[in-house]
Design an enzyme around this catalytic site. Sequence first.
Site, PDB file in Angstrom:
ATOM      1  N   ASP A   1      -2.701   2.509  -6.161  1.00 55.86           N
ATOM      2  CA  ASP A   1      -1.667   2.570  -5.132  1.00 55.86           C
ATOM      3  C   ASP A   1      -1.643   1.378  -4.177  1.00 55.86           C
ATOM      4  O   ASP A   1      -0.955   1.429  -3.149  1.00 55.86           O
ATOM      5  CB  ASP A   1      -1.806   3.864  -4.324  1.00 55.86           C
ATOM      6  CG  ASP A   1      -3.142   3.981  -3.613  1.00 55.86           C
ATOM      7  OD1 ASP A   1      -4.073   3.230  -3.953  1.00 55.86           O
ATOM      8  OD2 ASP A   1      -3.255   4.826  -2.702  1.00 55.86           O
ATOM      9  N   GLU A   2      -2.348   0.313  -4.495  1.00 53.09           N
ATOM     10  CA  GLU A   2      -2.246  -0.864  -3.622  1.00 53.09           C
ATOM     11  C   GLU A   2      -2.523  -2.140  -4.409  1.00 53.09           C
ATOM     12  O   GLU A   2      -3.251  -2.141  -5.399  1.00 53.09           O
ATOM     13  CB  GLU A   2      -3.180  -0.755  -2.419  1.00 53.09           C
ATOM     14  CG  GLU A   2      -4.646  -0.754  -2.743  1.00 53.09           C
ATOM     15  CD  GLU A   2      -5.519  -0.792  -1.489  1.00 53.09           C
ATOM     16  OE1 GLU A   2      -5.198  -1.544  -0.543  1.00 53.09           O
ATOM     17  OE2 GLU A   2      -6.532  -0.075  -1.470  1.00 53.09           O
TER      18      GLU A   2
ATOM     19  N   ASP B   1       0.851  -1.183   0.000  1.00 56.47           N
ATOM     20  CA  ASP B   1       0.000   0.000   0.000  1.00 56.47           C
ATOM     21  C   ASP B   1       0.892   1.240   0.000  1.00 56.47           C
ATOM     22  O   ASP B   1       1.644   1.468   0.953  1.00 56.47           O
ATOM     23  CB  ASP B   1      -0.895  -0.016   1.244  1.00 56.47           C
ATOM     24  CG  ASP B   1      -2.010   1.015   1.181  1.00 56.47           C
ATOM     25  OD1 ASP B   1      -2.166   1.663   0.132  1.00 56.47           O
ATOM     26  OD2 ASP B   1      -2.735   1.168   2.186  1.00 56.47           O
TER      27      ASP B   1
END
Length: 412
Positions: A118-119, A24
């Site tokens: 983003d993860e 993350d």
Amino acid sequence: MSRDSESTADSPPALSHRAILHVDMDAFYASVEERDRPELAGKPLVVGGLGPRGVVSTANYAARQFGVHSAMPMARARRLCPQAVYLRPRMDCYREESARIFSLFRRYTPRVEGLSLDEAFLDVSGSLRLFGSAEAIARRIKTDIHETTGLTASVGVAHNKFLAKLASDLQKPDGLVCVPADAVHGFLDPMPIRRLWGIGPRTEPKLKAQGLLTFGQLRRADEAVLRSLLGKRAEHFRRLASGEDDREVVSDSPDKSISHEVTFDTDLTELQEMRAELQHLTDLVAARLRRRQLLARTVVVKIRDPDFRTVTRSRSMPAGTDATQTVYHLARALFDGWRKSHPSTPVRLLGVGVSGLDHHPGPDAEPGETTPMPLDGPDSRPLDALMDSINRRYGGNKIVHGQTLRRRRGDS
């Protein structure tokens, strides 16, 4: 984790022997802005729509100390932290950084399941013999990300997705938390019940009223009590509270569509402004097609009015295209068709998308496989290539179609 738990990339190992990472990125959008603008370092920073309808996309950790968080109305964020720097998102930039980061993930495993820009979950079970333990792989990925992008990530390591995701959130920013298979209850039992997936603001007070404040208390609770509080999902929540999760990491599938849309701070009423926004959205969509070496056969336009009525219109072509003006002329025709029957309706949201995607056949394609000519006007592909080259070299949208200069300024 033991190195005896290797498996091939084609067949996932037994549940207890999996090695799952949840990676993350830390305050991703805000961190990109801080990296690119060093003068922002140490200041509260909020990224999101800046108009009266705007919401927070990301807040850096300095802004979070004032209670600002993602999905919060921007007006409330400004009240909580008036001294923060407020910026509009640069989505193209974030997508490029995300692509670089995901390419790093695939150095270690093909089993990558993206959850957002983003993860992602990574199943590295089949990579342990080559790269070492799951913790060692996590450290290498964190180092790769920082050296390649200048950004930090937090990583959770466990034998299932639920545990890995919980772990990644515990020591942000720049954290690394491993949950050994023989220490699951010690890890979970003290956690507050609100961290259990699916326990929302309506259910949490009911559980607390029965003295169920932690994972451990729910795990040990009377079955009849849980059924009265949670209904048919009681056993599901008990399994989660016990750290049981048998979901596999599902590798990302190829893109099925590409789209961009914008919600306006104030509704559009002028046709020229609407067409300018249509051109801008088309520029973004077509540039992504070319960047990913894809062709699209179907163009879609999305329109929402002030009463939140949403319509979509689509049209397909006999062959795929990545030419900006081909997409634009189809999108404009679709929009104009809607406009004829709604001549005085303001527009709250406008979107352009493409689907029916296929890989570009390349310069050696057989006749009939190449990009079709635009439907109206000269071939725009040489101009597209020039604009792409300039924008790649100098960043952002340094060169745009003249039509977009009629866009209303100040909308998110």
